[in-house]
Design a protein around this motif. Sequence first.
Motif, PDB file in Angstrom:
ATOM      1  N   GLY A 580       0.804  -1.225   0.000  1.00 15.95           N
ATOM      2  CA  GLY A 580       0.000   0.000   0.000  1.00 15.95           C
ATOM      3  C   GLY A 580       0.828   1.262   0.000  1.00 15.95           C
ATOM      4  O   GLY A 580       0.391   2.295  -0.492  1.00 15.95           O
ATOM      5  N   THR A 581       2.040   1.191   0.545  1.00 14.37           N
ATOM      6  CA  THR A 581       2.874   2.399   0.620  1.00 14.37           C
ATOM      7  C   THR A 581       3.671   2.644  -0.650  1.00 14.37           C
ATOM      8  O   THR A 581       4.219   3.725  -0.851  1.00 14.37           O
ATOM      9  CB  THR A 581       3.854   2.300   1.805  1.00 14.37           C
ATOM     10  N   GLY A 582       3.770   1.640  -1.518  1.00 11.68           N
ATOM     11  CA  GLY A 582       4.472   1.816  -2.776  1.00 11.68           C
ATOM     12  C   GLY A 582       5.953   1.508  -2.681  1.00 11.68           C
ATOM     13  O   GLY A 582       6.463   1.106  -1.637  1.00 11.68           O
ATOM     14  N   LEU A 583       6.632   1.715  -3.781  1.00 17.45           N
ATOM     15  CA  LEU A 583       8.066   1.429  -3.891  1.00 17.45           C
ATOM     16  C   LEU A 583       8.794   2.750  -4.090  1.00 17.45           C
ATOM     17  O   LEU A 583       8.983   3.220  -5.218  1.00 17.45           O
ATOM     18  CB  LEU A 583       8.313   0.482  -5.067  1.00 17.45           C
ATOM     19  N   SER A 584       9.180   3.369  -2.996  1.00 13.75           N
ATOM     20  CA  SER A 584       9.709   4.735  -3.058  1.00 13.75           C
ATOM     21  C   SER A 584      10.987   4.852  -3.869  1.00 13.75           C
ATOM     22  O   SER A 584      11.282   5.917  -4.418  1.00 13.75           O
ATOM     23  CB  SER A 584       9.957   5.258  -1.635  1.00 13.75           C
ATOM     24  N   ASP A 585      11.762   3.764  -3.961  1.00 10.07           N
ATOM     25  CA  ASP A 585      13.038   3.859  -4.671  1.00 10.07           C
ATOM     26  C   ASP A 585      12.959   3.407  -6.124  1.00 10.07           C
ATOM     27  O   ASP A 585      13.977   3.347  -6.812  1.00 10.07           O
ATOM     28  CB  ASP A 585      14.110   3.052  -3.940  1.00 10.07           C
ATOM     29  N   ILE A 586      11.739   3.109  -6.617  1.00 12.20           N
ATOM     30  CA  ILE A 586      11.637   2.594  -7.987  1.00 12.20           C
ATOM     31  C   ILE A 586      11.998   3.659  -9.023  1.00 12.20           C
ATOM     32  O   ILE A 586      12.522   3.342 -10.095  1.00 12.20           O
ATOM     33  CB  ILE A 586      10.235   2.006  -8.262  1.00 12.20           C
TER      34      ILE A 586
END
Length: 723
Positions: A580-586
């Motif tokens: 739910g928080t996502g992939l911040s480093d993508i």
Amino acid sequence: MNINNKIAEELKLRTEQVDRAVELLDDGKTIPFIARYRKEVTGSLDDQVLRELDTRLQYLRKLEARKDEIITAIDGQGKLTEELQNKIQNAETLVEAEDLYLPYRPKRKTRASAAIAKGLEPLARIIMEQNSSTNPIKEAEAFLNSELDVNTVEEAIQGAKDILAEEMANNADLRKQMRKFTQLSGTIYSKAADAEAETPYQMYYDYSEPVEKFVGHRILAIDRGERENVLKVSIALPEGKGEAVMIRKFVKNSSPCGELVKEAAEDAFARLLFPAVEREVRRELTETAAEAAIKVFASNLRQLLMGAPLKNRTVLGVDPGYRTGCKLAVVDVTGKVLDTGVAYITIGEGAKMEQGKETIKRMINKHHVTAVSIGNGTASREAEAVVAGILKDISHEAAYMVVSEAGASVYSASKLAAEEFPEYDVSLRSAVSIARRLQDPLAELVKIDPQAIGVGQYQHDMPKNELKAALDGVVEDCVNHVGVDLNTASFSLLSHIAGINQSIAKNIVAYRSENGAFTDRKQLKKVAKLGPKAFEQCAGFLRVPGAKNPLDNTAVHPESYDAAKKILSQCGFTLADLSGTGLSDISSLAEKQGLDVIADNAGVGVPTVKDIVKELAKPGRDPRDELPPPLMRSGDIMEMKDLKPGMELVGTVRNVIDFGCFVDIGVHEDGLVHISQLSNRRVKHPLDVVKVGDVVKVRVLDVDLKRKRIALTMRSDSPKDRK
């Protein structure tokens, strides 16, 4: 005319961009869908450019169709020449095309048509030749005919002049020349119908200004004053200049016939041509002013709808009133109504006032209200004073904001509100709306006719169809830009999603009621009337939190799911990693891999890769979360009498108009920052500096208590900033 080439030139776009966009529009694709999911096809044209393109496309197609009609009509009369056909085909506006058609248009009875019926057209031709040896009186004698009611030479000559005057006035080139001359050299005059009457139009009681300098809001003001029979408005040219243009064009010499042609030219100007040109110029001024006003209204509405929501707060909505009390409604973080009531806190003192205060305090404490939304209508000032005092006495932190209640009464009395809140009366529904519009302006304001929201100028004077199209387009763009939760979105929100009409929106709500929450986007295909075409258009804008496939809670379109999985894989992730928080480093990983390389491997374009990566970084993100939060207040309130010149304040821009903006500085009456006070530098239009919802620093210039007017400035006093 090659329409696409012309649009490309006007909008400074590549022809292939316009060609592709037109193909998509003609194929029934919606503008939000094209802007979001066909960037590679159009070269990343955004929704506002696409709407401008579409509007121009419809106009030019209408123009071409009208040209064909005119050519066919003239040809049917046997009067079409190659030269005339070329002129019609080269006309760039509907006005030019109609000018060319004017001499051939079937006419009602005129002085000229009556003279032609009396057989005087040959005499008109003789006079127009202006042969110096021709005696017009002697020539006219040959046309006397009692049966045709031509009994005197004077009547015959007058009839011939009437024919010439109408022909002169219908000359397309001359009309175009006179229109331009009037626009450049004309002056608009407005006079009072009753100079003693007190009206909002007094500044225009004896007013004049060159046509070319008359700005939009003044045009709309004098138009309204004229409609209300307060003003008399006219356009005038420099003395004798208009007639001189006619004389130069048609009079060859000072022979007797030449003198008659001169008289016909002067008559044509005064009786036929200039009155028509005056109407056309004024209509064009009004249309231009209306077009600009609609753009301002649309921009204001866009900013209001896209205002930062106040999320995760329980809100008390207060709809102020005197005799009937203040209506109260508490809504939870999802907008669900928890409590309602009435408090008599705006009139008098005593037991009733204290009871009202206790009612508000009890509701705030019981539901742990942390934000109070107060409508800015009647009794707002008194309600605000009481609420501000109450917030000082409660045990937890809370703040309030005065919000525009424009349209709240329209919504609360609507069929939609009755369906949404059948158990509440009209006034309580209004309190709920006031609370919710602080929580989520977009979700609440889409329920209201945009024209009732009141963020424009002279909106009731605008062409209804054009205004509705522009505002509906803004609402559609905003709703689709943000996206909606498929399981909680109201019928109103759903009906603005690309590809979904009101019937389908109702069916989605009905399906939800019968089958429970959606668990994936594919279930949309089971909704009645929602076919493959509608699914293609709407799917990407509908979010499903907690779906089996986490991509269903993003703006990634189902058609790009395979591409999204490939992008995840190339960056070292799987679909299961997409929490739910996502992939911040993508984003940084994708940049390292190279967007071009990823695009080739995923089988999509770079713009689509960028959009997908942004969604994978923050699934279900709300673009409004990046905006500054609403300006809440909790301290002592001020009144107009407390304001002093030089006082510096912070306020919220409530409305932007052509001549400045209105700012809420917390004293009930909004203050005006005139366009000349918006910046130390010259400002072409207020929208270049401020937008609705902006939080700005202002300084008080003047306070007029009697007229309830506050003059503000945003200019700096610093000599450095004035350079």
